[in-house]
Scaffold this motif. Sequence first.
Motif, PDB file in Angstrom:
ATOM      1  N   ARG A   1     -34.015  17.907 -17.206  1.00 43.21           N
ATOM      2  CA  ARG A   1     -34.366  18.427 -18.392  1.00 43.21           C
ATOM      3  C   ARG A   1     -35.991  18.335 -18.390  1.00 43.21           C
ATOM      4  O   ARG A   1     -36.598  19.142 -18.799  1.00 43.21           O
ATOM      5  CB  ARG A   1     -33.730  17.978 -19.751  1.00 43.21           C
ATOM      6  CG  ARG A   1     -32.271  18.668 -19.805  1.00 43.21           C
ATOM      7  CD  ARG A   1     -31.561  18.154 -20.904  1.00 43.21           C
ATOM      8  NE  ARG A   1     -31.558  16.670 -20.946  1.00 43.21           N
ATOM      9  CZ  ARG A   1     -30.694  15.998 -21.978  1.00 43.21           C
ATOM     10  NH1 ARG A   1     -30.411  16.499 -23.095  1.00 43.21           N
ATOM     11  NH2 ARG A   1     -30.780  14.436 -21.847  1.00 43.21           N
ATOM     12  N   VAL A   2     -36.451  17.205 -18.281  1.00 46.82           N
ATOM     13  CA  VAL A   2     -37.915  16.762 -18.550  1.00 46.82           C
ATOM     14  C   VAL A   2     -38.649  17.711 -17.408  1.00 46.82           C
ATOM     15  O   VAL A   2     -39.694  17.942 -17.645  1.00 46.82           O
ATOM     16  CB  VAL A   2     -37.907  15.147 -18.453  1.00 46.82           C
ATOM     17  CG1 VAL A   2     -39.607  15.171 -18.729  1.00 46.82           C
ATOM     18  CG2 VAL A   2     -37.390  14.574 -19.816  1.00 46.82           C
ATOM     19  N   GLY A   3     -38.105  17.248 -16.235  1.00 46.98           N
ATOM     20  CA  GLY A   3     -38.825  17.578 -14.955  1.00 46.98           C
ATOM     21  C   GLY A   3     -39.008  19.423 -15.004  1.00 46.98           C
ATOM     22  O   GLY A   3     -39.931  19.881 -14.803  1.00 46.98           O
ATOM     23  N   ARG A   4     -37.815  20.019 -15.347  1.00 45.84           N
ATOM     24  CA  ARG A   4     -38.045  21.502 -15.421  1.00 45.84           C
ATOM     25  C   ARG A   4     -38.709  21.920 -16.474  1.00 45.84           C
ATOM     26  O   ARG A   4     -39.230  22.967 -16.624  1.00 45.84           O
ATOM     27  CB  ARG A   4     -36.461  21.784 -15.724  1.00 45.84           C
ATOM     28  CG  ARG A   4     -35.545  21.665 -14.736  1.00 45.84           C
ATOM     29  CD  ARG A   4     -34.017  22.372 -14.652  1.00 45.84           C
ATOM     30  NE  ARG A   4     -34.288  23.716 -14.573  1.00 45.84           N
ATOM     31  CZ  ARG A   4     -33.726  24.458 -15.549  1.00 45.84           C
ATOM     32  NH1 ARG A   4     -33.373  23.931 -16.715  1.00 45.84           N
ATOM     33  NH2 ARG A   4     -33.876  25.903 -15.329  1.00 45.84           N
ATOM     34  N   HIS A   5     -38.880  21.306 -17.883  1.00 49.88           N
ATOM     35  CA  HIS A   5     -39.619  21.660 -18.743  1.00 49.88           C
ATOM     36  C   HIS A   5     -41.070  21.510 -18.480  1.00 49.88           C
ATOM     37  O   HIS A   5     -41.916  22.465 -18.774  1.00 49.88           O
ATOM     38  CB  HIS A   5     -39.499  20.803 -20.020  1.00 49.88           C
ATOM     39  CG  HIS A   5     -40.153  20.999 -21.302  1.00 49.88           C
ATOM     40  ND1 HIS A   5     -40.328  21.958 -22.186  1.00 49.88           N
ATOM     41  CD2 HIS A   5     -41.495  20.308 -21.616  1.00 49.88           C
ATOM     42  CE1 HIS A   5     -41.115  22.138 -23.109  1.00 49.88           C
ATOM     43  NE2 HIS A   5     -42.029  21.086 -22.697  1.00 49.88           N
ATOM     44  N   ILE A   6     -41.604  20.579 -17.765  1.00 49.71           N
ATOM     45  CA  ILE A   6     -42.914  20.577 -17.036  1.00 49.71           C
ATOM     46  C   ILE A   6     -43.227  21.546 -16.108  1.00 49.71           C
ATOM     47  O   ILE A   6     -44.237  22.177 -16.372  1.00 49.71           O
ATOM     48  CB  ILE A   6     -42.773  19.121 -16.490  1.00 49.71           C
ATOM     49  CG1 ILE A   6     -42.847  17.987 -17.590  1.00 49.71           C
ATOM     50  CG2 ILE A   6     -44.595  19.035 -15.752  1.00 49.71           C
ATOM     51  CD1 ILE A   6     -42.902  16.632 -16.797  1.00 49.71           C
TER      52      ILE A   6
ATOM     53  N   ARG B   1     -28.803  20.985 -10.001  1.00 46.71           N
ATOM     54  CA  ARG B   1     -30.463  21.348 -10.527  1.00 46.71           C
ATOM     55  C   ARG B   1     -31.091  22.005  -9.361  1.00 46.71           C
ATOM     56  O   ARG B   1     -32.012  22.932  -9.892  1.00 46.71           O
ATOM     57  CB  ARG B   1     -30.746  19.904 -10.861  1.00 46.71           C
ATOM     58  CG  ARG B   1     -30.254  19.221 -11.967  1.00 46.71           C
ATOM     59  CD  ARG B   1     -30.845  17.913 -12.046  1.00 46.71           C
ATOM     60  NE  ARG B   1     -30.089  17.180 -13.137  1.00 46.71           N
ATOM     61  CZ  ARG B   1     -30.479  15.837 -13.494  1.00 46.71           C
ATOM     62  NH1 ARG B   1     -31.120  15.032 -12.773  1.00 46.71           N
ATOM     63  NH2 ARG B   1     -29.829  15.437 -14.601  1.00 46.71           N
ATOM     64  N   VAL B   2     -30.938  21.965  -8.104  1.00 41.57           N
ATOM     65  CA  VAL B   2     -31.711  22.736  -7.206  1.00 41.57           C
ATOM     66  C   VAL B   2     -31.048  24.301  -7.329  1.00 41.57           C
ATOM     67  O   VAL B   2     -32.266  25.135  -7.343  1.00 41.57           O
ATOM     68  CB  VAL B   2     -31.302  22.122  -5.704  1.00 41.57           C
ATOM     69  CG1 VAL B   2     -31.901  23.404  -4.727  1.00 41.57           C
ATOM     70  CG2 VAL B   2     -31.798  20.956  -5.496  1.00 41.57           C
ATOM     71  N   GLU B   3     -30.081  24.526  -7.569  1.00 38.86           N
ATOM     72  CA  GLU B   3     -29.700  25.956  -7.792  1.00 38.86           C
ATOM     73  C   GLU B   3     -30.133  26.608  -9.197  1.00 38.86           C
ATOM     74  O   GLU B   3     -30.728  27.670  -9.320  1.00 38.86           O
ATOM     75  CB  GLU B   3     -28.026  26.177  -8.148  1.00 38.86           C
ATOM     76  CG  GLU B   3     -27.497  25.771  -6.704  1.00 38.86           C
ATOM     77  CD  GLU B   3     -25.863  25.854  -6.769  1.00 38.86           C
ATOM     78  OE1 GLU B   3     -25.369  26.162  -7.821  1.00 38.86           O
ATOM     79  OE2 GLU B   3     -25.133  25.463  -5.673  1.00 38.86           O
ATOM     80  N   LEU B   4     -30.404  25.700 -10.346  1.00 35.92           N
ATOM     81  CA  LEU B   4     -30.967  25.997 -11.518  1.00 35.92           C
ATOM     82  C   LEU B   4     -32.298  26.365 -11.195  1.00 35.92           C
ATOM     83  O   LEU B   4     -33.010  27.387 -11.731  1.00 35.92           O
ATOM     84  CB  LEU B   4     -30.766  24.942 -12.509  1.00 35.92           C
ATOM     85  CG  LEU B   4     -29.283  24.799 -13.270  1.00 35.92           C
ATOM     86  CD1 LEU B   4     -29.449  23.531 -13.978  1.00 35.92           C
ATOM     87  CD2 LEU B   4     -28.967  26.103 -13.771  1.00 35.92           C
ATOM     88  N   ALA B   5     -33.251  25.602 -10.545  1.00 35.67           N
ATOM     89  CA  ALA B   5     -34.574  25.885 -10.175  1.00 35.67           C
ATOM     90  C   ALA B   5     -34.785  27.173  -9.416  1.00 35.67           C
ATOM     91  O   ALA B   5     -35.675  27.921  -9.541  1.00 35.67           O
ATOM     92  CB  ALA B   5     -34.968  24.608  -9.331  1.00 35.67           C
TER      93      ALA B   5
END
Length: 663
Positions: free
Chosen positions: A412-417, A437-441
């Motif tokens: 969550r923190v990394g994706r927010h940044i 998380r890779v798929e979300l990115a």
Amino acid sequence: MGIATDITLIVVAAFFCGLIMQRIGQPLILGYIAAGIALGPYTGLTTIANIHDIELLAEIGVALLLFALGLEFSIKDLKPVKKIALVGTPLQMALTIALGFGIGKALGWNWLPALWLGALISLSSTMVILKTLMNQGWMGTLSSKVMVGMLIIQDLAVVPFMIILPQLSTPGMGMETLGAAAVKAAVFLFGMIFLGTRLLPKLLEHIARLGSRELFLLAITAIGLGIGYLTYLVGLSFAFGAFVAGMVLSESDYGHQALSDIIPLRDLFGLLFFASVGMLLDLPFLMNHLGAVLLLVTVISLGKGLIFISLTRLFRYGNVVPLAVGLGLFQVGEFSFVLARVGVATDSISHDLYTLVLTTAVITMVLTPIVSGLTPRLYTLKKRWFRHEPLETVGVPVEGFQDHVVIAGGGRVGRHIAHVLKGMGLPFVIIEIDQRRVELAKQDSMPVVFGDACHEIVLEAADILRARLLLITLPGPVEARSVVTHARNMAEGITIITRASGRESIETFKDLDVSDVILPEFEAGQEMARKALLHLRVPVTEIQHHTEALRQKIFSPMLASHEHMTTLDQLTRAEQQFDLQWVRLEPSGTLIGSTLGEAKIRTKTGVSVVGVLRDSTLIPNPDINLRFTACDLVAIIGTDDARSQFQVLAGINAPDLDTEVLE
């Protein structure tokens, strides 16, 4: 107290064993199995009196787990794995049956017991692997979708196995019985899809309108277990019926609430299942046949694992997926217990074979969380040994990056940044080991490298040597320190900002020459304290003094070693001392209709106007020709007396109106 005493003993023992496993970093299910072993009939300790009754209750745990899985299930999720599920699973079962048949013949058995052994080991444990995936946080990854798809087909195969295998010892093959079972399954599925999707959501809607949370929980439990029992009555699997019921409810508006309510009940009955598995472990038999059991466990685990890995690669799944599937589905499943009981009851297999398979199954189940947890490490070693195989990347240009930001951790923190950097057009790349998380990115069109940031080969794939900044958002202090160490070895001058779990980590990261450390809990506490003091009408300057004094105390080790950070901190504090405030202009104020130059605000009040917010549009540093209108939000800087005088011009009579001032 009978069974009530048994359940009490199991729950208490499972609690203490689970606590021990949690302390040593192992999955809770190992604690539950250990509790079952301790309370089983083979240890000589306090023994459960009604083991068979506990096993029956454990079937409810299996049904509730699959009911919850059905609530999370989506046809869309299985579309990427439909080929391997529908075609690969029967092929896997055929190959595993051949493996078991070969093992049996090598041991000198007749063809029928050898064939039964192959059928028993062809099934993997839905209960164990689902619980393991949940504990590891891997549900939703491509690997988990492949495993769930294959497990569903395996569970469906139990029904024809139970019909065909006992008939092999007789001249007739029972094809009419098998055909009848297939017709029953088809009718059941048709009824659930075309009737259940219409009736069950309406029933839940009616229950929800009554406003009783307890009645809603009772309704979803009754639906899951009731439909499961209905399928049992027509000769199908109890757990399969519960799964279909959950799948039907997942399409309704109440699926998420049903899942939330059923989880505690699922976990409690699941505890009974894992304890019952432990009770099946015959310790004297294991000691007397230790060599044969260990050999069987090794051959079955390696053989099934290689079969799953090979089939997954055959269906063109790459990177970590084949390894994760092989290390996840190598065990012998709980439905093998049911099938083995049928074999003993029909005199198709001997009691020794039954005990051997059960012992092997329990040991492989115990090993599953440990072996499956090795997936990231083994995958990283594989990448290190086979450097010619490129890491999985998404959105990374062929020429790589230059002067970019590397974000270690795509949570969550990394994706927010990443969203902030993407919105500002700044180059970045995420490093993440979790396939979900890779798929979300990937869905957000963000560049990402699949891998563990603790290893140099992964950092190299993220172009760490040409990066301007490394941001470490990993919550674990051990992982964060490892990333810092490897990054410093590769790119000595790179700026590093890391997340830390506590104050004790600051000194450690200072020694590693980290540029800045973020304490999430501290920052949240600082902001909440500031908001609370504002509502308590504490002057802003005093709030700033106390909060910054605490910040200086906490981060003094970092500030003392970085002169530029000290200077920046002082500038930030000086800026905040200006005490910027926003004031809304009332229609009755004398400023309405006047320009900034005509109002002579600086001369009359002593404040400086630095911005105006009008209709969601910010006007910074307005010029003297700006004409004020009602409801403008004006940003001012000045002393308390000067701001009070400006509030009078703005139409605010009282000098202390917090509802009109936005700080």
